[in-house]
Design a protein around this motif. Sequence first.
Motif, PDB file in Angstrom:
ATOM      1  N   VAL A  82       0.684  -1.061  -0.022  1.00 63.86           N
ATOM      2  CA  VAL A  82      -0.233  -0.146   0.039  1.00 63.86           C
ATOM      3  C   VAL A  82       0.547   1.580   0.413  1.00 63.86           C
ATOM      4  CG1 VAL A  82      -1.981  -1.174   1.129  1.00 63.86           C
ATOM      5  CG2 VAL A  82      -0.639  -0.294   2.833  1.00 63.86           C
ATOM      6  N   THR A  83       2.179   1.260   0.151  1.00 67.01           N
ATOM      7  CA  THR A  83       2.950   2.179  -0.086  1.00 67.01           C
ATOM      8  C   THR A  83       2.739   2.949  -1.677  1.00 67.01           C
ATOM      9  OG1 THR A  83       4.704   1.473  -0.826  1.00 67.01           O
ATOM     10  CG2 THR A  83       4.278   1.199   1.388  1.00 67.01           C
ATOM     11  N   GLY A  84       2.887   4.492  -1.259  1.00 64.15           N
ATOM     12  CA  GLY A  84       3.446   4.983  -2.710  1.00 64.15           C
ATOM     13  C   GLY A  84       4.465   4.341  -3.829  1.00 64.15           C
ATOM     14  N   ARG A  85       5.605   3.693  -3.461  1.00 58.90           N
ATOM     15  CA  ARG A  85       5.867   2.465  -4.446  1.00 58.90           C
ATOM     16  C   ARG A  85       4.831   1.784  -5.129  1.00 58.90           C
ATOM     17  NH1 ARG A  85       8.493   4.913  -7.879  1.00 58.90           N
ATOM     18  NH2 ARG A  85      10.111   3.525  -7.930  1.00 58.90           N
ATOM     19  N   ASP A  86       4.193   1.393  -4.483  1.00 61.39           N
ATOM     20  CA  ASP A  86       3.966   0.072  -4.956  1.00 61.39           C
ATOM     21  C   ASP A  86       2.474   0.213  -6.095  1.00 61.39           C
ATOM     22  OD1 ASP A  86       5.091  -1.842  -2.675  1.00 61.39           O
ATOM     23  OD2 ASP A  86       3.493  -1.520  -1.125  1.00 61.39           O
ATOM     24  N   VAL A  87       2.619  -0.210  -7.069  1.00 60.95           N
ATOM     25  CA  VAL A  87       2.128   0.023  -8.196  1.00 60.95           C
ATOM     26  C   VAL A  87       2.135  -1.090  -9.450  1.00 60.95           C
ATOM     27  CG1 VAL A  87       2.529   2.130  -8.224  1.00 60.95           C
ATOM     28  CG2 VAL A  87       4.223   0.964 -10.029  1.00 60.95           C
ATOM     29  N   THR A  88       2.491  -2.142  -8.602  1.00 61.26           N
ATOM     30  CA  THR A  88       2.057  -3.683  -9.777  1.00 61.26           C
ATOM     31  C   THR A  88       0.698  -3.333  -9.660  1.00 61.26           C
ATOM     32  OG1 THR A  88       4.088  -4.452  -8.879  1.00 61.26           O
ATOM     33  CG2 THR A  88       2.575  -5.978  -9.866  1.00 61.26           C
ATOM     34  N   PRO A  89      -0.490  -4.224  -8.707  1.00 65.19           N
ATOM     35  CA  PRO A  89      -1.439  -4.044  -9.366  1.00 65.19           C
ATOM     36  C   PRO A  89      -2.582  -3.080 -10.309  1.00 65.19           C
ATOM     37  CG  PRO A  89      -1.966  -4.527  -6.978  1.00 65.19           C
ATOM     38  CD  PRO A  89      -0.101  -3.949  -7.422  1.00 65.19           C
ATOM     39  N   GLU A  90      -1.974  -1.818 -10.200  1.00 62.99           N
ATOM     40  CA  GLU A  90      -2.783  -0.674 -10.869  1.00 62.99           C
ATOM     41  C   GLU A  90      -1.481  -1.037 -12.073  1.00 62.99           C
ATOM     42  OE1 GLU A  90      -3.024   0.887  -6.591  1.00 62.99           O
ATOM     43  OE2 GLU A  90      -0.991   0.162  -8.065  1.00 62.99           O
ATOM     44  N   ALA A  91      -0.526  -1.252 -12.428  1.00 60.45           N
ATOM     45  CA  ALA A  91       0.358  -1.963 -13.940  1.00 60.45           C
ATOM     46  C   ALA A  91      -0.862  -3.059 -14.086  1.00 60.45           C
ATOM     47  CB  ALA A  91       1.059  -1.808 -13.639  1.00 60.45           C
ATOM     48  N   VAL A  92      -0.680  -3.754 -13.679  1.00 66.80           N
ATOM     49  CA  VAL A  92      -1.711  -5.552 -14.227  1.00 66.80           C
ATOM     50  C   VAL A  92      -3.189  -5.046 -14.690  1.00 66.80           C
ATOM     51  CG1 VAL A  92      -2.643  -7.822 -13.154  1.00 66.80           C
ATOM     52  CG2 VAL A  92      -0.451  -7.001 -12.521  1.00 66.80           C
ATOM     53  N   GLU A  93      -4.044  -3.823 -13.811  1.00 65.31           N
ATOM     54  CA  GLU A  93      -4.981  -3.648 -14.024  1.00 65.31           C
ATOM     55  C   GLU A  93      -5.135  -3.512 -15.180  1.00 65.31           C
ATOM     56  OE1 GLU A  93      -6.656  -1.389 -10.827  1.00 65.31           O
ATOM     57  OE2 GLU A  93      -7.150  -2.502  -9.473  1.00 65.31           O
ATOM     58  N   ARG A  94      -4.167  -2.174 -15.966  1.00 62.17           N
ATOM     59  CA  ARG A  94      -4.310  -1.071 -17.140  1.00 62.17           C
ATOM     60  C   ARG A  94      -3.874  -2.484 -18.243  1.00 62.17           C
ATOM     61  NH1 ARG A  94       0.915   2.564 -16.628  1.00 62.17           N
ATOM     62  NH2 ARG A  94       0.214   3.155 -18.665  1.00 62.17           N
ATOM     63  N   VAL A  95      -3.355  -3.878 -17.803  1.00 68.25           N
ATOM     64  CA  VAL A  95      -2.926  -4.626 -18.874  1.00 68.25           C
ATOM     65  C   VAL A  95      -4.510  -5.812 -19.318  1.00 68.25           C
ATOM     66  CG1 VAL A  95      -1.031  -3.965 -19.477  1.00 68.25           C
ATOM     67  CG2 VAL A  95      -1.344  -6.282 -18.086  1.00 68.25           C
TER      68      VAL A  95
END
Length: 175
Positions: A82-95
Amino acid sequence: MPIDEAAAFLAVRIAVLTVSDTRNLAEDRSGDTLVARIAAAGHILAERAIIRDDSDGIVARLHAWIDDPDIDCIVTTGGTGVTGRDVTPEAVERVADKMIPGFGELFRWLSFAKIGTSTVQSRACACVARGTYIFALPGSTGAVKDGWDGILATQLDSRHRPCNFVELMPRLTER
């Protein structure tokens, strides 16, 4: 969870992506743990990479692997907190074409038995993207073991009954 020993085992070609700002290949214990489990299960390690916690970079790597006909499945480790650098779920959702919400729900249920309420900090997720499965696991070795041993080992085994992800692969892009 029964394995039909009479059924043929079909090896899945899996790419492993570690998302981290601090690890390199020599220090990637969670990636090593995942690679060892993939090999022990009889699957094929199609590719392996480490990438920084950057959404655009993760998306670019996912797109390249989704478009690679020699990759059936992608498993990521790291960047699901949940930190600011944690972006993997958002990247997965984009594809993603279709999210698989039950994966994250089941992962957190399994994880709760080991780490209690701390599991709410995990945003493990999964999707199908243009016929390729993507599973995003947290970056700890314990989380990788929970995700592989508790879910992926059976769901990526074509002999698992009553059903598994492998038997659905030929139909993932049907309309």
